[in-house]
Design a protein around this motif. Structure first.
Motif, PDB file in Angstrom:
ATOM      1  N   ARG A 119       0.812  -1.221   0.000  1.00 39.69           N
ATOM      2  CA  ARG A 119       0.000   0.000   0.000  1.00 39.69           C
ATOM      3  C   ARG A 119       0.841   1.265   0.000  1.00 39.69           C
ATOM      4  O   ARG A 119       0.305   2.358  -0.070  1.00 39.69           O
ATOM      5  N   GLY A 120       2.147   1.106   0.099  1.00 38.74           N
ATOM      6  CA  GLY A 120       3.049   2.248   0.041  1.00 38.74           C
ATOM      7  C   GLY A 120       3.650   2.587   1.388  1.00 38.74           C
ATOM      8  O   GLY A 120       3.180   2.153   2.433  1.00 38.74           O
ATOM      9  N   SER A 121       4.699   3.387   1.320  1.00 40.81           N
ATOM     10  CA  SER A 121       5.370   3.895   2.510  1.00 40.81           C
ATOM     11  C   SER A 121       4.570   5.074   3.065  1.00 40.81           C
ATOM     12  O   SER A 121       3.598   5.532   2.445  1.00 40.81           O
ATOM     13  N   ALA A 122       5.002   5.591   4.187  1.00 44.90           N
ATOM     14  CA  ALA A 122       4.349   6.781   4.753  1.00 44.90           C
ATOM     15  C   ALA A 122       4.401   7.939   3.758  1.00 44.90           C
ATOM     16  O   ALA A 122       3.424   8.681   3.600  1.00 44.90           O
ATOM     17  N   PHE A 127       0.178   8.417  -3.939  1.00 42.17           N
ATOM     18  CA  PHE A 127       0.594   7.450  -4.946  1.00 42.17           C
ATOM     19  C   PHE A 127       1.876   6.779  -4.484  1.00 42.17           C
ATOM     20  O   PHE A 127       2.568   7.286  -3.609  1.00 42.17           O
ATOM     21  N   ILE A 128       2.184   5.626  -5.079  1.00 40.15           N
ATOM     22  CA  ILE A 128       3.418   4.920  -4.754  1.00 40.15           C
ATOM     23  C   ILE A 128       4.507   5.397  -5.714  1.00 40.15           C
ATOM     24  O   ILE A 128       4.347   5.343  -6.931  1.00 40.15           O
ATOM     25  N   HIS A 129       5.598   5.861  -5.138  1.00 38.97           N
ATOM     26  CA  HIS A 129       6.752   6.346  -5.904  1.00 38.97           C
ATOM     27  C   HIS A 129       7.592   5.171  -6.412  1.00 38.97           C
ATOM     28  O   HIS A 129       7.920   4.274  -5.640  1.00 38.97           O
ATOM     29  N   PHE A 130       7.946   5.205  -7.681  1.00 37.37           N
ATOM     30  CA  PHE A 130       8.857   4.236  -8.266  1.00 37.37           C
ATOM     31  C   PHE A 130       9.956   4.984  -9.003  1.00 37.37           C
ATOM     32  O   PHE A 130       9.856   6.194  -9.231  1.00 37.37           O
ATOM     33  N   SER A 131      10.975   4.264  -9.412  1.00 42.82           N
ATOM     34  CA  SER A 131      12.068   4.815 -10.211  1.00 42.82           C
ATOM     35  C   SER A 131      12.380   3.869 -11.346  1.00 42.82           C
ATOM     36  O   SER A 131      12.146   2.663 -11.238  1.00 42.82           O
ATOM     37  N   THR A 132      12.943   4.413 -12.409  1.00 48.97           N
ATOM     38  CA  THR A 132      13.490   3.581 -13.472  1.00 48.97           C
ATOM     39  C   THR A 132      14.898   3.174 -13.062  1.00 48.97           C
ATOM     40  O   THR A 132      15.456   3.708 -12.091  1.00 48.97           O
TER      41      THR A 132
END
Length: 114
Positions: free
Chosen positions: A23-26, A33-38
């Motif tokens: 469900r994601g971090s704090a 939204f959930i942060h992602f990176s390439t």
């Protein structure tokens, strides 16, 4: 398959595994939204947000399976980052790897999928 990545404390990830969903971090919850990176953004993300932290995992996700809930939005340095508006169903996870902290407080980025 396009792969995106999430840096996550191991304890939070183990909790997600118990529930079958992340469900994601704090910070994710705060931002909506959930942060992602390439792959190319990972080192900068690790340095900016996780320096000095231990017990981290690098989660690889099949971005193509996330559908319209995944949006590419301009963020740090004018780059487009992947953001997931919703929960991450763990069936989209392709790998989970340890992120080792170096003595300087930064992290070794594990070998990534092409």
């Amino acid at each position: 398959m396009r792969t995106i990545y999430k840096i996550c404390p191991a304890a939070a990830w183990r909790e997600a595994e118990r529930h079958g969903v992340f469900r994601g971090s704090a910070d994710d919850v705060r931002d909506g939204f959930i942060h992602f990176s390439t792959a190319s953004q990972l080192e900068g993300t690790a340095r900016k947000h996780f320096a000095g932290q231990t017990g981290l995992l690098l989660i690889a996700i099949d971005a193509d399976g996330l559908g319209e809930a995944l949006r590419w939005e301009v963020s740090r340095g004018g780059e487009s980052f992947p953001h997931l508006y919703g929960e991450l169903d763990l069936r989209h996870v392709t790998a989970v790897q340890d992120m080792r902290a170096r003595p300087d407080g930064h992290h070794e980025i594990p070998e990534l999928a092409p």
